[in-house]
Structures are given as structure tokens and as C-alpha cells.
Design a protein around this motif. Structure first.
Motif, PDB file in Angstrom:
ATOM      1  N   LEU A  42       0.870  -1.174   0.027  1.00  0.00           N
ATOM      2  CA  LEU A  42       0.195   0.130   0.068  1.00  0.00           C
ATOM      3  C   LEU A  42       1.006   1.295   0.067  1.00  0.00           C
ATOM      4  O   LEU A  42       1.697   1.300   0.629  1.00  0.00           O
ATOM      5  CB  LEU A  42      -0.640   0.116   1.361  1.00  0.00           C
ATOM      6  N   VAL A  43       0.535   2.339  -0.809  1.00  0.00           N
ATOM      7  CA  VAL A  43       1.489   3.259  -0.998  1.00  0.00           C
ATOM      8  C   VAL A  43       0.500   4.415  -0.645  1.00  0.00           C
ATOM      9  O   VAL A  43      -0.470   4.853  -1.145  1.00  0.00           O
ATOM     10  CB  VAL A  43       1.909   3.481  -2.429  1.00  0.00           C
ATOM     11  N   ILE A  44       1.153   5.452   0.283  1.00  0.00           N
ATOM     12  CA  ILE A  44       0.344   6.603   0.911  1.00  0.00           C
ATOM     13  C   ILE A  44       1.250   7.593   0.044  1.00  0.00           C
ATOM     14  O   ILE A  44       2.533   7.720   0.282  1.00  0.00           O
ATOM     15  CB  ILE A  44       0.445   6.725   2.265  1.00  0.00           C
ATOM     16  N   CYS A  45       0.706   8.547  -0.789  1.00  0.00           N
ATOM     17  CA  CYS A  45       1.596   9.644  -1.604  1.00  0.00           C
ATOM     18  C   CYS A  45       1.162  10.924  -1.186  1.00  0.00           C
ATOM     19  O   CYS A  45      -0.012  11.092  -1.568  1.00  0.00           O
ATOM     20  CB  CYS A  45       1.283   9.130  -3.175  1.00  0.00           C
ATOM     21  N   GLU A  46       2.098  11.537  -1.056  1.00  0.00           N
ATOM     22  CA  GLU A  46       1.807  13.160  -0.571  1.00  0.00           C
ATOM     23  C   GLU A  46       2.307  13.732  -1.972  1.00  0.00           C
ATOM     24  O   GLU A  46       3.461  13.493  -2.489  1.00  0.00           O
ATOM     25  CB  GLU A  46       2.820  13.622   0.554  1.00  0.00           C
ATOM     26  N   VAL A  47       1.673  14.734  -2.300  1.00  0.00           N
ATOM     27  CA  VAL A  47       1.923  15.393  -3.748  1.00  0.00           C
ATOM     28  C   VAL A  47       2.186  16.904  -3.392  1.00  0.00           C
ATOM     29  O   VAL A  47       1.464  17.528  -2.523  1.00  0.00           O
ATOM     30  CB  VAL A  47       0.876  15.183  -5.090  1.00  0.00           C
ATOM     31  N   LYS A  48       3.429  17.438  -3.994  1.00  0.00           N
ATOM     32  CA  LYS A  48       3.845  18.750  -3.612  1.00  0.00           C
ATOM     33  C   LYS A  48       4.102  19.567  -5.208  1.00  0.00           C
ATOM     34  O   LYS A  48       4.869  18.938  -5.786  1.00  0.00           O
ATOM     35  CB  LYS A  48       4.944  18.875  -2.917  1.00  0.00           C
ATOM     36  N   THR A  49       3.206  20.487  -5.339  1.00  0.00           N
ATOM     37  CA  THR A  49       3.413  21.293  -6.611  1.00  0.00           C
ATOM     38  C   THR A  49       3.983  22.626  -6.210  1.00  0.00           C
ATOM     39  O   THR A  49       3.189  23.427  -5.401  1.00  0.00           O
ATOM     40  CB  THR A  49       2.046  21.016  -7.407  1.00  0.00           C
ATOM     41  N   ARG A  50       4.693  23.038  -7.037  1.00  0.00           N
ATOM     42  CA  ARG A  50       5.265  24.460  -7.029  1.00  0.00           C
ATOM     43  C   ARG A  50       5.410  24.985  -8.346  1.00  0.00           C
ATOM     44  O   ARG A  50       5.869  24.105  -9.428  1.00  0.00           O
ATOM     45  CB  ARG A  50       6.655  24.384  -6.486  1.00  0.00           C
ATOM     46  N   SER A  51       5.158  26.221  -8.502  1.00  0.00           N
ATOM     47  CA  SER A  51       5.214  26.892  -9.833  1.00  0.00           C
ATOM     48  C   SER A  51       6.883  27.675  -9.903  1.00  0.00           C
ATOM     49  O   SER A  51       7.439  27.464  -9.201  1.00  0.00           O
ATOM     50  CB  SER A  51       4.243  28.060 -10.048  1.00  0.00           C
ATOM     51  N   GLU A  56      10.752  27.075  -2.377  1.00  0.00           N
ATOM     52  CA  GLU A  56      11.429  25.782  -1.795  1.00  0.00           C
ATOM     53  C   GLU A  56      11.148  24.554  -3.037  1.00  0.00           C
ATOM     54  O   GLU A  56      10.143  24.560  -3.631  1.00  0.00           O
ATOM     55  CB  GLU A  56      11.054  25.395  -0.492  1.00  0.00           C
ATOM     56  N   ASP A  57      12.080  23.691  -3.074  1.00  0.00           N
ATOM     57  CA  ASP A  57      11.774  22.662  -3.786  1.00  0.00           C
ATOM     58  C   ASP A  57      10.801  21.709  -3.180  1.00  0.00           C
ATOM     59  O   ASP A  57      10.409  21.674  -2.096  1.00  0.00           O
ATOM     60  CB  ASP A  57      13.224  21.543  -3.842  1.00  0.00           C
ATOM     61  N   PRO A  58       9.741  21.419  -4.144  1.00  0.00           N
ATOM     62  CA  PRO A  58       8.688  20.573  -3.800  1.00  0.00           C
ATOM     63  C   PRO A  58       8.802  19.392  -2.738  1.00  0.00           C
ATOM     64  O   PRO A  58       8.211  19.248  -1.800  1.00  0.00           O
ATOM     65  CB  PRO A  58       7.818  20.003  -4.859  1.00  0.00           C
ATOM     66  N   MET A  59      10.041  18.920  -2.970  1.00  0.00           N
ATOM     67  CA  MET A  59      10.299  17.537  -1.905  1.00  0.00           C
ATOM     68  C   MET A  59      10.775  18.131  -0.657  1.00  0.00           C
ATOM     69  O   MET A  59      10.651  17.272   0.287  1.00  0.00           O
ATOM     70  CB  MET A  59      11.584  16.726  -2.721  1.00  0.00           C
ATOM     71  N   ALA A  60      11.339  19.139  -0.595  1.00  0.00           N
ATOM     72  CA  ALA A  60      11.755  19.808   0.874  1.00  0.00           C
ATOM     73  C   ALA A  60      10.462  20.097   1.730  1.00  0.00           C
ATOM     74  O   ALA A  60      10.686  20.372   2.955  1.00  0.00           O
ATOM     75  CB  ALA A  60      12.472  21.171   0.559  1.00  0.00           C
ATOM     76  N   ALA A  61       9.194  20.219   1.202  1.00  0.00           N
ATOM     77  CA  ALA A  61       7.940  20.667   1.961  1.00  0.00           C
ATOM     78  C   ALA A  61       7.653  19.191   2.827  1.00  0.00           C
ATOM     79  O   ALA A  61       6.792  19.624   3.697  1.00  0.00           O
ATOM     80  CB  ALA A  61       6.868  20.663   0.888  1.00  0.00           C
ATOM     81  N   VAL A  62       8.239  18.195   2.562  1.00  0.00           N
ATOM     82  CA  VAL A  62       8.070  17.102   3.474  1.00  0.00           C
ATOM     83  C   VAL A  62       8.998  16.988   4.516  1.00  0.00           C
ATOM     84  O   VAL A  62       9.937  16.084   4.605  1.00  0.00           O
ATOM     85  CB  VAL A  62       7.523  15.985   2.777  1.00  0.00           C
ATOM     86  N   ASP A  63       8.774  17.437   5.664  1.00  0.00           N
ATOM     87  CA  ASP A  63       9.483  17.474   6.657  1.00  0.00           C
ATOM     88  C   ASP A  63       9.012  16.407   7.848  1.00  0.00           C
ATOM     89  O   ASP A  63       8.068  15.741   7.661  1.00  0.00           O
ATOM     90  CB  ASP A  63       9.532  18.900   7.420  1.00  0.00           C
ATOM     91  N   VAL A  96       6.260  17.984  -7.868  1.00  0.00           N
ATOM     92  CA  VAL A  96       5.745  18.703  -9.545  1.00  0.00           C
ATOM     93  C   VAL A  96       6.325  19.936  -9.553  1.00  0.00           C
ATOM     94  O   VAL A  96       5.868  20.787  -8.817  1.00  0.00           O
ATOM     95  CB  VAL A  96       4.049  18.466  -9.591  1.00  0.00           C
ATOM     96  N   ARG A  97       7.219  20.414 -10.363  1.00  0.00           N
ATOM     97  CA  ARG A  97       7.493  21.934 -10.793  1.00  0.00           C
ATOM     98  C   ARG A  97       6.911  22.168 -12.230  1.00  0.00           C
ATOM     99  O   ARG A  97       6.884  21.083 -13.007  1.00  0.00           O
ATOM    100  CB  ARG A  97       9.020  21.816 -10.957  1.00  0.00           C
ATOM    101  N   LEU A  98       6.364  23.176 -11.810  1.00  0.00           N
ATOM    102  CA  LEU A  98       5.711  23.931 -13.211  1.00  0.00           C
ATOM    103  C   LEU A  98       6.431  25.048 -13.756  1.00  0.00           C
ATOM    104  O   LEU A  98       6.277  26.224 -13.168  1.00  0.00           O
ATOM    105  CB  LEU A  98       4.411  24.145 -12.972  1.00  0.00           C
ATOM    106  N   PRO A  99       7.196  24.873 -14.529  1.00  0.00           N
ATOM    107  CA  PRO A  99       8.241  26.012 -15.142  1.00  0.00           C
ATOM    108  C   PRO A  99       7.326  26.999 -15.746  1.00  0.00           C
ATOM    109  O   PRO A  99       6.159  26.655 -16.126  1.00  0.00           O
ATOM    110  CB  PRO A  99       9.146  25.257 -16.062  1.00  0.00           C
ATOM    111  N   SER A 100       7.898  28.080 -16.087  1.00  0.00           N
ATOM    112  CA  SER A 100       6.933  29.116 -16.708  1.00  0.00           C
ATOM    113  C   SER A 100       6.989  28.807 -18.249  1.00  0.00           C
ATOM    114  O   SER A 100       5.946  29.074 -18.758  1.00  0.00           O
ATOM    115  CB  SER A 100       7.743  30.313 -16.746  1.00  0.00           C
ATOM    116  N   ARG A 101       8.044  28.079 -18.729  1.00  0.00           N
ATOM    117  CA  ARG A 101       7.881  27.355 -20.257  1.00  0.00           C
ATOM    118  C   ARG A 101       8.357  25.912 -19.992  1.00  0.00           C
ATOM    119  O   ARG A 101       9.274  25.739 -19.336  1.00  0.00           O
ATOM    120  CB  ARG A 101       8.696  28.401 -21.035  1.00  0.00           C
TER     121      ARG A 101
END
Length: 113
Positions: A42-51, A56-63, A96-101
Motif C-alpha cells: 500500500l502506498v500513501i502518496c503526498e503530492v507537492k506542486t510548485r510553480s 522551495e523545492d517541492p520535495m523539501a516541503a515534506v518535513d 511537481v514543478r511547473l516551469p514558466s515554459r
């Protein structure tokens, strides 16, 4: 933006062969973004999205506090769904990183806690 990131995460996990059991599952202590099966685990998955930008890096948000909360939420899921599967429980993070382009960048890290 968060819903778009979660949709990208679901596609990435499904492409990796996981079966999505639930999205945005809620209980009294909070919400699990994605619950999936990876084989018999079973996988519990946290998703962090940043524009794009100086965020900060999305992965750094899981402290540690977030990881502890995810473990509590996983326990609630297991209580409501018959206990742990044979393959155990794993907590993953999808950043998830959403670049401007250009195309979004999706990173999946398994077993973060």
C-alpha cells in the motif's frame, strides 16, 4: 495548481504500474492525496506542486512533522480498510514543478519515511 499537480502524479504512478485506490481521502486528522497499490504494498502518496520561481523545492516541503502526520493518516486508512496488506505500507512523495515554459517536471521518491 494543486489539482493539476495531483493529476500529473496520478498519471506518473499509473504509468509505473500502480493501481490508484483513492484520491483526496479524508478523515478527522487530515487528507491523503493519493492511496495506491504497488504490487502488494500500500502506498500513501503526498503530492507537492510548485510553480516556477524562488520557491522551495517541492520535495523539501515534506518535513518530519508532515511525515508523522502521513503515518497517522496511513494508520486511519488501515483501520478503515482491513489492516495492512501483505507487502506492507510505504510513504512516497511526488514533487511537481511547473516551469514558466516547457513541460512540467515530475519527480517520484519512494519510501521517504
Amino acid at each position: 495548481m494543486g489539482a493539476y499537480g495531483e493529476a500529473l502524479a496520478v498519471r506518473r504512478l499509473a504509468a509505473a504500474g500502480m493501481i490508484i485506490l483513492a484520491r483526496n481521502w479524508r478523515c478527522r486528522d487530515g487528507e491523503i492525496d493519493i492511496v495506491a497499490l504497488d504490487g502488494d504494498a500500500l502506498v500513501i502518496c503526498e503530492v507537492k506542486t510548485r510553480s516556477a520561481g524562488p520557491y522551495e523545492d517541492p520535495m523539501a516541503a515534506v518535513d518530519q512533522a508532515k511525515a508523522d502526520r502521513l503515518r497517522r493518516l496511513a494508520a486511519h486508512w488501515l483501520d478503515q480498510h482491513g489492516g495492512p496488506p501483505q507487502g506492507g505500507v510505504r510513504i512516497d512523495v511526488v514533487g511537481v514543478r511547473l516551469p514558466s515554459r516547457g513541460a512540467p517536471q515530475v519527480e517520484h521518491v519512494r519510501g521517504v519515511t
